[in-house]
Design a protein around this motif. Structure first.
Motif, PDB file in Angstrom:
ATOM      1  N   MET A  98       0.829  -1.212   0.000  1.00  0.00           N
ATOM      2  CA  MET A  98       0.000   0.000   0.000  1.00  0.00           C
ATOM      3  C   MET A  98       0.863   1.261   0.000  1.00  0.00           C
ATOM      4  O   MET A  98       1.981   1.273   0.503  1.00  0.00           O
ATOM      5  CB  MET A  98      -0.905   0.027   1.243  1.00  0.00           C
ATOM      6  N   ALA A  99       0.309   2.329  -0.569  1.00  0.00           N
ATOM      7  CA  ALA A  99       1.013   3.615  -0.568  1.00  0.00           C
ATOM      8  C   ALA A  99       0.920   4.269   0.807  1.00  0.00           C
ATOM      9  O   ALA A  99      -0.061   4.087   1.533  1.00  0.00           O
ATOM     10  CB  ALA A  99       0.390   4.537  -1.615  1.00  0.00           C
ATOM     11  N   THR A 100       1.951   5.025   1.153  1.00  0.00           N
ATOM     12  CA  THR A 100       1.889   5.841   2.374  1.00  0.00           C
ATOM     13  C   THR A 100       1.185   7.164   2.044  1.00  0.00           C
ATOM     14  O   THR A 100       1.041   7.541   0.877  1.00  0.00           O
ATOM     15  CB  THR A 100       3.296   6.148   2.909  1.00  0.00           C
ATOM     16  N   TYR A 101       0.754   7.855   3.102  1.00  0.00           N
ATOM     17  CA  TYR A 101       0.153   9.181   2.905  1.00  0.00           C
ATOM     18  C   TYR A 101       1.092  10.075   2.103  1.00  0.00           C
ATOM     19  O   TYR A 101       0.678  10.784   1.192  1.00  0.00           O
ATOM     20  CB  TYR A 101      -0.155   9.837   4.260  1.00  0.00           C
ATOM     21  N   GLU A 102       2.360  10.000   2.435  1.00  0.00           N
ATOM     22  CA  GLU A 102       3.335  10.865   1.768  1.00  0.00           C
ATOM     23  C   GLU A 102       3.464  10.508   0.291  1.00  0.00           C
ATOM     24  O   GLU A 102       3.403  11.378  -0.586  1.00  0.00           O
ATOM     25  CB  GLU A 102       4.689  10.734   2.482  1.00  0.00           C
ATOM     26  N   GLU A 103       3.599   9.224   0.007  1.00  0.00           N
ATOM     27  CA  GLU A 103       3.743   8.794  -1.392  1.00  0.00           C
ATOM     28  C   GLU A 103       2.529   9.179  -2.229  1.00  0.00           C
ATOM     29  O   GLU A 103       2.650   9.558  -3.388  1.00  0.00           O
ATOM     30  CB  GLU A 103       3.924   7.270  -1.457  1.00  0.00           C
ATOM     31  N   ALA A 104       1.335   9.047  -1.625  1.00  0.00           N
ATOM     32  CA  ALA A 104       0.100   9.234  -2.394  1.00  0.00           C
ATOM     33  C   ALA A 104      -0.380  10.683  -2.377  1.00  0.00           C
ATOM     34  O   ALA A 104      -1.318  11.029  -3.104  1.00  0.00           O
ATOM     35  CB  ALA A 104      -0.997   8.321  -1.846  1.00  0.00           C
ATOM     36  N   GLY A 105       0.242  11.536  -1.553  1.00  0.00           N
ATOM     37  CA  GLY A 105      -0.227  12.917  -1.452  1.00  0.00           C
ATOM     38  C   GLY A 105      -1.620  13.012  -0.861  1.00  0.00           C
ATOM     39  O   GLY A 105      -2.422  13.862  -1.249  1.00  0.00           O
ATOM     40  N   VAL A 106      -1.911  12.125   0.096  1.00  0.00           N
ATOM     41  CA  VAL A 106      -3.209  12.145   0.766  1.00  0.00           C
ATOM     42  C   VAL A 106      -3.043  12.805   2.128  1.00  0.00           C
ATOM     43  O   VAL A 106      -2.066  12.539   2.838  1.00  0.00           O
ATOM     44  CB  VAL A 106      -3.767  10.705   0.922  1.00  0.00           C
ATOM     45  N   SER A 107      -3.988  13.697   2.475  1.00  0.00           N
ATOM     46  CA  SER A 107      -3.945  14.375   3.772  1.00  0.00           C
ATOM     47  C   SER A 107      -4.221  13.378   4.890  1.00  0.00           C
ATOM     48  O   SER A 107      -5.153  12.573   4.787  1.00  0.00           O
ATOM     49  CB  SER A 107      -4.995  15.484   3.841  1.00  0.00           C
ATOM     50  N   GLY A 108      -3.454  13.439   5.951  1.00  0.00           N
ATOM     51  CA  GLY A 108      -3.644  12.532   7.083  1.00  0.00           C
ATOM     52  C   GLY A 108      -4.799  12.980   7.965  1.00  0.00           C
ATOM     53  O   GLY A 108      -5.414  14.021   7.720  1.00  0.00           O
TER      54      GLY A 108
END
Lengths: 347, 347
Positions: free
Chosen positions: B336-346
């Protein structure tokens, strides 16, 4: 809303079902020793209309993505922009559903039904609107939007079946969608807001109180129309739930089995069974979610889930986790040797 | 019986475990939303000693096949010759375990430990004897046979790990083996014969009474040595249980995770944990069997099974049914992608 009418839902094939029951007794295992998997195998044969069963050739996940106005109440641990960000994550393969789908050999489709942002053309073709009304004080959708969303789901089901899908998996993704789903679950099953509310994406105690209040307010508007699926979707729903409702009903019309996921897809299943009676025969419950309202929904659906692992992620992940059990059930019925073939003495 | 001693069992890697816990929080999903799958992913990382996790490269099922003297009491729905017939069925790919293994991407090995017939050379290399004593009135094995069987299991585990197996699945097959397993379960957990006895392969009411009597008689001889694993195996066990005991202990010594199946493998697990304390950290319970004694065994092992589908077939089928959940848990943590890799807000 007379625009939404489904033809009579066909039954799974009775002859194939009977052949499958008989075949289970001929296979080299004690009768009944595969437990729930034997029932599942019989169900697959009846859905496919053939025994022995065929391997699923093209299982497909459709994730229905949408934003919800009630997110403005601070009911989620995440800000609303995460819905669009997660659409991108699903498209680029980084989300949990992508890994679970790959693990189960399932193709992934994302359908933007009401994301509050622009998304790539191929997934926005059935978009109904952006977000929805704040369900505690206004209707979620207009009547025309409900009809358009149900129709979008029907069309997506047709596209998938016409494209060769022989097993469908449903998922949902959108910030605040468990607030909407819990409201609908409470309206449809009669449970109280405090019994329906869950932590969703992991909201803290203060957010949990805001979520409970939001469900209570929304339920005040929704309960009077709880007996009327389309009006309930209009007042307290969302375009994603409406589209899933149309999708699930149409999958049954098209004789295509579906694996349900968690709370939101379960609520849509209750609505779809109301609109298209008998559709539920074409669905299996993949898992029991950690969302407390899901259990009441499963009981009302009369479905015992395949796995119960405390998942509450959505995106179809619970259904995908259970999917290999379904493929195993079908393959056991289709591929195991009979006593006669193997030269094994029967009981 | 000093011949059977295991070295100290290593612990799964604590640093990898901590890295995995931290990584779960960085992935694009609400923390904890994959429920039990998150714990499983962490366990896999600790077993592999690395985070992110690696896909399992060579998962392997070993089915321990044996006959049992107590079959002469008429405790099974099937005649004793079915054990050898089912060995052939497993070798030619027609058994449930073959289909379940193919469905889960697992290689199959059959080990004849005590089948009361000649079997092909490659699977008979670790054969200890034919059948076993009638445990209600005589010992199952001699002291030398217990040692040989435990050693056979150890050697098979070594062979598998040396051959590249990075995940092991255990199964059992043999007419009357649930009578032996229920006796051992009663001796080890303290439950009464009538609570331990199950329908096994589907024995009828009269057979069920013969089975209960057989367990009661065997337990009278076994209880006095219940605290001593090797003597219990000698008096009330069988070469298959002894081999599984050695196999499970040695897998842990070799830092290789194992998926347990039903009652018989669970009993072997209790014995192996006694002989090699800490070994249980390397095992996960695949399923809860329909055999009533299994639940008591799982509680004593402190293991919550992954699936509960009413299976009672053996051959490793319950473990194999659960296996895709394990691969999913590992892949989610690894892919799975991390928040950082995917540019998703935590959150």
């Amino acid at each position: 809303m007379r625009d939404v009418e489904f033809p009579e839902v066909p039954r799974p094939d009775e002859q194939a079902r009977r052949q499958a029951v008989a075949r289970q007794e001929s296979l080299t295992k004690p009768v009944g020793s595969l437990g729930r998997l034997e029932e599942l195998g019989v169900w697959i044969a009846a859905c496919q209309g053939t025994c022995p069963t065929r391997p699923f050739a093209r299982p497909r996940l459709v994730v229905f993505a949408a934003d919800h106005g009630v997110a403005a109440n601070g009911v989620s641990a995440y800000p609303p922009e995460v819905t669009a960000q997660m659409v991108t994550n699903l498209l680029t393969g980084g989300a949990a559903a992508n890994v679970a789908a790959a693990n189960a050999g399932v193709g992934v489709r994302v359908a933007d039904i009401a994301v509050d942002a622009d998304t790539p053309g191929p997934i926005a073709g059935h978009k109904v609107r952006r977000g929805s009304g704040v369900i505690g004080r206004e209707d979620a959708l207009t009547e025309a939007e409900v009809v358009a969303a149900v129709q979008a789901g029907r069309t997506i089901a047709d596209e998938e079946v016409d494209g060769g899908a022989d097993l469908l998996v449903v998922g949902d993704m959108g910030i605040a969608n468990t607030t909407v789903a819990a409201t609908l679950a409470a309206a449809l099953t009669g449970i109280e807001p405090v019994a329906a509310v869950g932590r969703g994406s992991g909201v803290d105690d203060r957010g949990w109180m805001r979520k409970t209040t939001s469900i209570r307010d929304a339920l005040r508007r929704g309960r009077p129309v709880a007996h009327d699926p389309l009006n309930l979707l209009r007042v307290s729903g969302g375009a994603d739930v409406a589209a899933l409702t149309g999708f699930l009903a149409q999958a049954a019309v098209r004789r295509t089995p579906v694996v349900l996921d968690g709370l939101l897809t379960g609520v849509a299943a209750l609505l779809a069974e109301d609109l298209a009676p008998g559709a539920a025969r074409w669905w299996v419950a993949g898992h029991r979610s950690a969302e407390p309202a899901h259990d009441a929904v499963l009981r009302q659906l009369g479905k015992e889930p395949l796995v119960d692992l405390g998942l509450r992620l959505g995106e179809g992940t619970g259904a995908l986790a259970a999917l290999p059990l379904l493929t195993l059930a079908g393959r056991a019925l289709g591929e195991m040797a009979t006593y006669e073939e193997a030269g094994v003495s029967g009981p």
